[in-house]
Write a protein that holds these residues in place. Sequence first.
Motif, PDB file in Angstrom:
ATOM      1  N   MET A  26      12.142   6.291   5.369  1.00  0.00           N
ATOM      2  CA  MET A  26      11.027   5.789   5.463  1.00  0.00           C
ATOM      3  C   MET A  26       9.917   6.714   4.993  1.00  0.00           C
ATOM      4  O   MET A  26       8.989   6.555   3.862  1.00  0.00           O
ATOM      5  CB  MET A  26      10.264   4.768   6.467  1.00  0.00           C
ATOM      6  CG  MET A  26      11.240   3.687   6.725  1.00  0.00           C
ATOM      7  SD  MET A  26      10.822   2.607   8.088  1.00  0.00           S
ATOM      8  CE  MET A  26       9.069   2.274   8.179  1.00  0.00           C
ATOM      9  N   ILE A  27       9.784   7.799   5.735  1.00  0.00           N
ATOM     10  CA  ILE A  27       8.549   8.772   5.433  1.00  0.00           C
ATOM     11  C   ILE A  27       9.120   9.307   3.943  1.00  0.00           C
ATOM     12  O   ILE A  27       8.114   9.597   3.133  1.00  0.00           O
ATOM     13  CB  ILE A  27       8.968   9.995   6.423  1.00  0.00           C
ATOM     14  CG1 ILE A  27       8.152   9.471   7.699  1.00  0.00           C
ATOM     15  CG2 ILE A  27       8.105  11.264   5.841  1.00  0.00           C
ATOM     16  CD1 ILE A  27       8.471  10.372   8.900  1.00  0.00           C
ATOM     17  N   ILE A  28      10.210   9.718   3.774  1.00  0.00           N
ATOM     18  CA  ILE A  28      10.663  10.208   2.172  1.00  0.00           C
ATOM     19  C   ILE A  28      10.346   9.083   1.023  1.00  0.00           C
ATOM     20  O   ILE A  28       9.609   9.564   0.163  1.00  0.00           O
ATOM     21  CB  ILE A  28      12.097  10.434   2.038  1.00  0.00           C
ATOM     22  CG1 ILE A  28      12.359  11.866   3.029  1.00  0.00           C
ATOM     23  CG2 ILE A  28      12.623  10.926   0.483  1.00  0.00           C
ATOM     24  CD1 ILE A  28      13.987  12.101   3.161  1.00  0.00           C
ATOM     25  N   ALA A  29      10.505   7.840   1.442  1.00  0.00           N
ATOM     26  CA  ALA A  29      10.267   6.801   0.430  1.00  0.00           C
ATOM     27  C   ALA A  29       8.594   6.888   0.122  1.00  0.00           C
ATOM     28  O   ALA A  29       8.129   6.594  -0.854  1.00  0.00           O
ATOM     29  CB  ALA A  29      10.714   5.558   1.060  1.00  0.00           C
ATOM     30  N   GLY A  30       7.704   6.713   1.319  1.00  0.00           N
ATOM     31  CA  GLY A  30       6.542   7.045   1.227  1.00  0.00           C
ATOM     32  C   GLY A  30       5.940   8.018   0.378  1.00  0.00           C
ATOM     33  O   GLY A  30       5.022   7.958  -0.586  1.00  0.00           O
ATOM     34  N   TYR A  36       4.918   9.789  -6.908  1.00  0.00           N
ATOM     35  CA  TYR A  36       5.412   9.277  -8.278  1.00  0.00           C
ATOM     36  C   TYR A  36       4.856   7.969  -8.702  1.00  0.00           C
ATOM     37  O   TYR A  36       4.637   7.646  -9.744  1.00  0.00           O
ATOM     38  CB  TYR A  36       6.886   9.452  -8.621  1.00  0.00           C
ATOM     39  CG  TYR A  36       7.261  11.024  -8.280  1.00  0.00           C
ATOM     40  CD1 TYR A  36       6.997  11.749  -9.384  1.00  0.00           C
ATOM     41  CD2 TYR A  36       7.818  11.246  -7.107  1.00  0.00           C
ATOM     42  CE1 TYR A  36       7.371  13.253  -9.292  1.00  0.00           C
ATOM     43  CE2 TYR A  36       8.513  12.613  -7.081  1.00  0.00           C
ATOM     44  CZ  TYR A  36       7.975  13.612  -8.018  1.00  0.00           C
ATOM     45  OH  TYR A  36       8.702  14.753  -8.036  1.00  0.00           O
ATOM     46  N   GLY A  37       4.898   7.068  -7.525  1.00  0.00           N
ATOM     47  CA  GLY A  37       4.549   5.709  -7.895  1.00  0.00           C
ATOM     48  C   GLY A  37       3.270   5.404  -8.369  1.00  0.00           C
ATOM     49  O   GLY A  37       2.921   4.599  -9.310  1.00  0.00           O
TER      50      GLY A  37
END
Length: 156
Positions: A26-30, A36-37
């Motif tokens: 979750m931390i990596i996705a955030g 980038y998002g």
Amino acid sequence: MTAKKEAFLKREKIKHIRQIFCMILMIIAGLYYITYGRAEQEAPVRIEFETESIRYEETSARSVPVEQNEEEIRREEAETHAEPSSSNAKKNAKININTATRDELTSLPGIGPATAERIIQYREANGMFMETAELQNVKRIGEKTYLKLKDLVTVG
């Protein structure tokens, strides 16, 4: 230890490892989304096209005639170099906390209707403010709020 207890502890360890692994994902996705998002979302797409001899620029937000943009730019440049207007002078004027109304006080950053009412009640109960730092004596106005206000208020 019994076999049941060892099996229970092993299941608990696996459960904790899974939870930690999920938190790391979750931390990596955030972090990926932050890095980038947002950049892809915020960058407007710019397209130019002509219709009925009027050239338009279209961004992902809106489409506006180019002539209008150029006119707005000229007007903004003229305003930048012009003398400050009386409305700008009012915006830059300090608010006197000894005479300010509730509406004037709520226009200050960090001051809502309840806090504005507290300032007025404090002023009525204790007399006029002798210095702006006395605002910190009002409930809900701490040092951080006062630091935001000190350049915007005066006592007379």
